[in-house]
Design an enzyme around this catalytic site. Structure first.
Site, short mmCIF file in Angstrom:
data_model
loop_
_atom_site.label_atom_id
_atom_site.label_comp_id
_atom_site.label_asym_id
_atom_site.label_seq_id
_atom_site.Cartn_x
_atom_site.Cartn_y
_atom_site.Cartn_z
N THR A 136 0.82 -1.21 0.00
CA THR A 136 0.00 0.00 0.00
C THR A 136 0.86 1.26 0.00
O THR A 136 1.99 1.26 0.50
CB THR A 136 -0.89 0.00 1.27
OG1 THR A 136 -1.47 1.28 1.45
CG2 THR A 136 -0.09 -0.31 2.54
N ASP A 137 0.29 2.36 -0.49
CA ASP A 137 1.00 3.65 -0.43
C ASP A 137 1.03 4.19 1.01
O ASP A 137 1.76 5.14 1.30
CB ASP A 137 0.37 4.67 -1.38
CG ASP A 137 -1.09 4.98 -1.10
OD1 ASP A 137 -1.68 4.34 -0.20
OD2 ASP A 137 -1.65 5.87 -1.77
N GLU A 138 0.23 3.58 1.91
CA GLU A 138 0.16 4.12 3.28
C GLU A 138 1.48 3.95 4.02
O GLU A 138 1.71 4.60 5.04
CB GLU A 138 -1.00 3.46 4.04
CG GLU A 138 -2.32 3.69 3.31
CD GLU A 138 -3.57 3.28 4.07
OE1 GLU A 138 -3.53 3.21 5.30
OE2 GLU A 138 -4.59 3.05 3.41
N TYR A 163 -1.86 -0.64 10.92
CA TYR A 163 -1.97 -1.30 9.61
C TYR A 163 -0.78 -0.97 8.74
O TYR A 163 -0.09 -1.87 8.24
CB TYR A 163 -3.28 -0.88 8.91
CG TYR A 163 -3.29 -1.18 7.42
CD1 TYR A 163 -3.30 -2.50 6.96
CD2 TYR A 163 -3.27 -0.15 6.47
CE1 TYR A 163 -3.29 -2.79 5.59
CE2 TYR A 163 -3.26 -0.43 5.10
CZ TYR A 163 -3.27 -1.75 4.68
OH TYR A 163 -3.26 -2.02 3.32
N LYS A 167 2.28 -3.33 7.27
CA LYS A 167 2.56 -3.49 5.83
C LYS A 167 4.00 -3.05 5.53
O LYS A 167 4.70 -3.69 4.74
CB LYS A 167 1.58 -2.69 4.98
CG LYS A 167 0.15 -3.19 4.97
CD LYS A 167 -0.03 -4.60 4.41
CE LYS A 167 0.17 -4.71 2.92
NZ LYS A 167 -0.19 -6.05 2.39
P1 NAD Z 1 -9.48 -7.62 2.08
O1 NAD Z 1 -9.51 -7.37 3.55
O2 NAD Z 1 -10.71 -7.36 1.27
O3 NAD Z 1 -9.09 -9.16 1.83
C1 NAD Z 1 -8.08 -9.80 2.52
C2 NAD Z 1 -8.19 -11.30 2.25
O4 NAD Z 1 -7.13 -11.96 2.94
C3 NAD Z 1 -9.51 -11.92 2.76
O5 NAD Z 1 -10.04 -12.78 1.79
C4 NAD Z 1 -9.07 -12.68 4.01
O6 NAD Z 1 -9.89 -13.81 4.27
C5 NAD Z 1 -7.66 -13.08 3.63
N1 NAD Z 1 -6.83 -13.33 4.81
C6 NAD Z 1 -6.68 -12.53 5.92
N2 NAD Z 1 -5.87 -13.12 6.81
C7 NAD Z 1 -5.46 -14.29 6.25
C8 NAD Z 1 -4.61 -15.34 6.68
N3 NAD Z 1 -4.01 -15.29 7.88
N4 NAD Z 1 -4.40 -16.38 5.86
C9 NAD Z 1 -5.02 -16.46 4.65
N5 NAD Z 1 -5.86 -15.50 4.20
C10 NAD Z 1 -6.07 -14.44 4.99
O7 NAD Z 1 -8.25 -6.81 1.53
P2 NAD Z 1 -8.05 -6.09 0.12
O8 NAD Z 1 -8.61 -4.73 0.20
O9 NAD Z 1 -8.48 -7.01 -0.96
O10 NAD Z 1 -6.45 -5.94 0.10
C11 NAD Z 1 -5.64 -6.96 -0.46
C12 NAD Z 1 -4.18 -6.54 -0.33
O11 NAD Z 1 -3.97 -5.31 -1.01
C13 NAD Z 1 -3.72 -6.32 1.11
O12 NAD Z 1 -2.41 -6.82 1.24
C14 NAD Z 1 -3.74 -4.81 1.27
O13 NAD Z 1 -2.79 -4.39 2.22
C15 NAD Z 1 -3.38 -4.36 -0.12
N6 NAD Z 1 -3.90 -3.03 -0.54
C16 NAD Z 1 -5.21 -2.74 -0.42
C17 NAD Z 1 -5.69 -1.51 -0.86
C18 NAD Z 1 -7.16 -1.16 -0.79
O14 NAD Z 1 -7.53 -0.03 -1.16
N7 NAD Z 1 -8.05 -2.06 -0.41
C19 NAD Z 1 -4.81 -0.57 -1.38
C20 NAD Z 1 -3.45 -0.92 -1.48
C21 NAD Z 1 -3.02 -2.15 -1.06
P1 TYD Z 2 -10.89 3.70 4.21
O1 TYD Z 2 -11.84 3.26 3.13
O2 TYD Z 2 -10.98 3.05 5.54
O3 TYD Z 2 -9.41 3.54 3.57
P2 TYD Z 2 -7.98 4.06 4.17
O4 TYD Z 2 -8.15 4.43 5.58
O5 TYD Z 2 -7.13 2.83 4.02
O6 TYD Z 2 -7.57 5.16 3.29
O7 TYD Z 2 -11.04 5.27 4.39
C1 TYD Z 2 -10.90 6.17 3.32
C2 TYD Z 2 -11.02 7.56 3.88
O8 TYD Z 2 -12.37 7.76 4.33
C3 TYD Z 2 -10.14 7.82 5.08
O9 TYD Z 2 -9.69 9.18 5.03
C4 TYD Z 2 -11.07 7.65 6.28
C5 TYD Z 2 -12.41 8.10 5.72
N1 TYD Z 2 -13.60 7.44 6.28
C6 TYD Z 2 -14.68 8.21 6.72
O10 TYD Z 2 -14.65 9.45 6.68
N2 TYD Z 2 -15.79 7.56 7.18
C7 TYD Z 2 -15.86 6.20 7.26
O11 TYD Z 2 -16.90 5.65 7.75
C8 TYD Z 2 -14.75 5.43 6.81
C9 TYD Z 2 -14.79 3.92 6.87
C10 TYD Z 2 -13.64 6.09 6.31
#
Ligand code: NAD
Ligand code: TYD
Length: 361
Positions: A136-138, A163, A167
């Site tokens: 992630t960019d975070e 988180y 990461k």
């Molecule tokens: P998500 O929470 O929707 O899915 C995570 C998946 O991992 C789930 O299916 C869960 O069951 C599985 N999981 C969790 N713990 C596990 C374990 N111990 N063993 C096996 N499986 C396990 O997450 P996402 O949003 O799809 O993110 C996927 C990846 O991308 C993550 O590594 C996250 O850090 C990264 N990422 C997400 C975003 C975003 O905007 N969602 C952005 C950048 C990077």
């Molecule tokens: P989120 O979807 O949790 O992603 P991330 O924290 O990984 O960026 O949140 C996106 C943005 O929205 C973040 O600035 C927090 C804000 N947010 C709200 O304002 N209300 C909400 O209920 C949630 C879940 C997030």
């Protein structure tokens, strides 16, 4: 035929990636999806691929060394795409330990298993093996509001939430494997994804769900935090392109120029849902900006994330294809048309789906 081991393939991005890969490669690849199915894992996301001969689901924890070693021993894995993680910042603030376990120890287990399976006696690796760590960019911390400030691959790590700290630690482990063992890997650091199948704890599906239920729409702080939104299918494509065309051992940032304040997103969702709802639908009357409710800010809330995807564009030719104005409409429409999916997720019914589909396997 290449065999992919995808971890976390039942989650939001993982399932979109698997669906994308089968649409792109059909029967020319094999995918093994390893997921322990936490609250965030939902096999309903993979209905379209379930019956395929070249798709296998294995329920296993990435921290379970024996289970992961067994998968490598029984299959000649060519590619690992490692998504599995605890992914929600708010949950990491209330319960950080599970983030360390899954994101750090789980990644260490995956790296170790892949290394053991792929390394030759002389320290080289079997031909064509590659590990992609999805991050992630975070990890880069927070930007101020200067519109010319962006995250680059060279930006120092400065994570703030449990988180992003977990990461960042997992990224460091991958870097250490590459430096120490010449382990064949890449890291991608992506901005916020949006699209179908996202669990409604994240901003966009949460707001859509609440809006359709006539519930308050919680906006943290002043609503002016900025995220750089990327349509999930564009991310899936970037991951595939990095594995096919990227230079090994490199990090690529994925995202790009879709910066929005949270409040803008919330208003767009209200406007778009009002367009979707028939005038006769009783929900329409209540679905107004009056639902917006400013709530206590998230602890340590990062102000702004923004990626300049110059490297991935120059080296690989990837750039985001979906304009935010189109992607957000498509996404809102998808949730509107798939309210049954949302009902199952919010009621926990997807666990019953797993029992039904997999109880005899
Ligand atoms: P998500 O929470 O929707 O899915 C995570 C998946 O991992 C789930 O299916 C869960 O069951 C599985 N999981 C969790 N713990 C596990 C374990 N111990 N063993 C096996 N499986 C396990 O997450 P996402 O949003 O799809 O993110 C996927 C990846 O991308 C993550 O590594 C996250 O850090 C990264 N990422 C997400 C975003 C975003 O905007 N969602 C952005 C950048 C990077
Ligand atoms: P989120 O979807 O949790 O992603 P991330 O924290 O990984 O960026 O949140 C996106 C943005 O929205 C973040 O600035 C927090 C804000 N947010 C709200 O304002 N209300 C909400 O209920 C949630 C879940 C997030």
């Amino acid at each position: 035929m290449k065999t992919y081991l995808v971890t976390g393939g039942a989650g939001f991005i993982g399932s979109n990636y698997i669906n994308y890969m089968f649409k792109k490669y059909g029967n020319d690849i094999r995918i093994i999806n390893v997921d322990v199915l936490t609250y965030a894992g939902n096999l309903e996301n993979l209905r379209d691929v379930e019956g395929r001969d070249n798709y296998t689901f294995i329920r296993a924890d990435i921290c379970d060394r024996e289970a992961i070693d067994k998968i490598f021993a029984e299959n000649d894995i060519d590619r690992v795409v490692h998504f599995a993680a605890e992914s929600h910042v708010d949950r990491s603030i209330t319960n950080p330990e599970v983030f360390v376990k899954t994101n750090v120890l789980g990644t260490a287990t995956m790296l170790n298993a892949a290394r053991k399976a792929w390394e030759n006696e002389d320290g080289t690796y079997k031909e064509g093996k590659k590990f992609l760590h999805v991050s992630t960019d975070e990890v880069y911390g927070s930007l101020d509001e200067d519109p010319n400030a962006f995250f680059y691959e060279t930006t120092p790590y400065s994570p703030h939430s449990p988180y992003s700290a977990s990461k960042a630690s997992s990224d460091m482990l991958v870097k250490a494997y590459m430096d120490t063992y010449k382990f064949p890997a890449n890291i991608t650091n992506c901005s916020n994804n949006y699209g179908p199948y996202q669990f409604p704890e994240k901003l966009i599906p949460l707001i859509i769900h609440n809006a359709l239920e006539g519930k308050k729409l919680p906006v943290y702080g002043d609503g002016k935090n900025v995220r750089d939104w990327l349509y999930v299918e564009d991310h899936a494509k970037a991951i595939d392109m990095v594995q096919e065309k990227g230079r090994l051992f490199e990090t690529y940032n994925v995202g790009g120029h879709n910066e929005k304040q949270n409040i803008e997103i919330v208003k767009t969702i209200i406007d778009t849902l009002r367009e979707e709802l028939d005038d006769s639908d009783p929900r329409k009357e209540h679905l107004t900006y009056d639902l917006i409710t400013y709530v206590t800010d998230r602890k340590g809330h990062d102000r702004r994330y923004a990626i300049a995807p110059d490297k991935i564009k120059a080296e690989i030719g990837w750039e985001p294809e979906t304009m935010f104005k189109d992607g957000i409409k498509k996404t809102i429409k998808w949730y509107f048309e798939n309210q049954e999916w949302m009902d199952h997720v919010t009621s926990g019914d997807y666990e019953k789906y797993y029992e039904k589909m997999y109880s005899n396997r």
